[in-house]
Structures are given as C-alpha cells and as structure tokens.
Scaffold this active site. Structure first.
Site: not given
Ligand code: 5RP
Length: 219
Positions: A81, A83-84, A94, A96-97, A103
């Site tokens: 996965d 991460a932000d 985490k 951001g999405g 997760e």
């Molecule tokens: C989604 C998350 C993502 O892993 C996080 O936002 C990173 O996203 P990206 O790969 O688009 O930068 O936690 O809930």
C-alpha cells in the site's frame, strides 16, 4: 523524473517482495494503481488479492485479478500500500484517498506490510499532511470538537462518503511527536471509526522511488 515515474518505480520494486503464490493484500491510491498494473502481468502465479477499497477492486477486476474476501483468505503474507507521509520508524499517515479503515484492517491481517511511495513522502515529523479521521456521520461535530482539544484543526471533507458509508475529517496543523499515543487517543473518541495514523501497525518495509533508483528503508 516526474512524481508518477517515481511512484511507478516504487510500485514495480514491490513485486520482489511478493511470495511465490497465495493471496496478496492490495491497498489504494495512485501509487498502488501502478502496483496493480505490474501485479496483473504476473497474476497467474497467485490465487488472487484482497482489496482495501472499491476503487482498487474495480481496477483489479478490469485486469482479471480475482478479488477475494478477507474473511475467507485468512492471514496474508504481504500487504502492499501507499502512504501520505512516513517517518523513519515507518509510522505512517494514510487515508488521503479515504480508504483508511479497510487499509488498516488488511494491514493488520498481513505478516509483512510493504509501503510504496515517492521520496517526497518521507518526513521527519508526521502531520504536515492533514490527518484523515473516518467518523460515523452523527458524531462528526462531536469528534471535531474533541480533535480541537487535541490541538488539531479538523476540516470536514465535504461531498465525500467512504466505502463504509461514513465521513472524513481532515485534521490540519498537527505536529505528531508521539504517533502511537495520538493514534490511541483518537481511537478512543466515541464515533471514530479509524484514524489515519498507522503507528501501532507500522509498515515493515518502505520503498521510495527516487531519481537514484528505488531506496529501501526498514525501521
Ligand atoms: C488512501 C491512502 C493512500 O495510500 C495514500 O493516500 C497515498 O496515495 P497516493 O499513492 O495516491 O499518493 O491511504 O486512503
């Protein structure tokens, strides 16, 4: 190299961490989308994947990757996965999405959590990225007031509903010196479903895409 190329580099490097077969846990986000595309090329070696969001499920199904229920899959060897933010202990922010709850569940159910990101995500102190907190809708204002008492500035992510039918508060202006402690404190607020700090279950490996090639960090 642009940010997408760095994300792709980290995502492709994560393929090395996959077991010989079995079921792989798959996160959510733009970096994970590159991982799904790479995983699709070798999907025949695996039984399938457990997904952490509807969007990753859709992408995997389009690639013909079988998506399995975590309850049937049992413990997973590896979860991949994004991460932000990550610090050097591999404590993460985490969500951001907005997929933080599923997760966190899939990360908890996996032996090894491989985190993939571009190098801009590595920070000394977590908190510059607004901390996502998933809340039950009726608790939104109450939890927001409690988050202010903890020193944050929560902002309701309007026009967004999580895969679980809940809301997100993005907490600005935090400097998270003790991630595990704040994770526990926020978890204890009534109405909080999940806080986007991953410190009690950090990543085990962080792969960062960089101009010099993928860099691997272990705590
Ligand atoms: C989604 C998350 C993502 O892993 C996080 O936002 C990173 O996203 P990206 O790969 O688009 O930068 O936690 O809930």
């Amino acid at each position: 190299m642009n940010a997408d190329e760095l994300k792709r580099q980290a995502a492709e490097a994560a393929i090395e961490y996959l077991p010989d077969g079995g079921i792989v846990g798959v996160g959510t986000g733009s970096t994970v989308n590159f991982f799904i595309d790479a995983f699709a090329k070798i999907k025949g070696r695996f039984e399938g994947a457990v997904s952490s969001s509807e969007s990753s499920t859709d992408r995997m199904k389009k690639h013909g990757i079988p998506v399995l229920d975590l309850n049937a899959a049992g413990q997973l060897d590896v979860y991949v996965d994004g991460a932000d933010e990550s610090n050097r202990h591999l404590h993460l922010i985490k969500g951001g999405g907005g997929a933080l709850t599923r997760e966190k569940i899939v990360a908890a159910a996996s032996k090894t959590f491989v985190c993939i990101a571009d190098e801009s995500k590595l920070v000394d102190i977590l908190g510059k990225f607004p901390l996502p907190v998933e809340v039950i809708p009726m608790a939104r204002s109450y939890v927001a007031r409690e988050l202010v008492k903890l020193g944050g500035n929560p902002v309701w992510r309007e026009n967004f509903v999580t895969d679980n039918g809940n809301l997100i508060l993005d907490v600005h202006d935090l400097e998270i010196m003790e991630p595990a402690k704040l994770e526990t404190q926020i978890n204890q607020l009534a109405g909080v479903v999940t806080v986007g700090i991953f410190a009690h279950r950090p990543a085990d490996v962080l792969i960062l895409g960089s101009r010099e090639g993928p860099k691997t960090i272990k705590p």
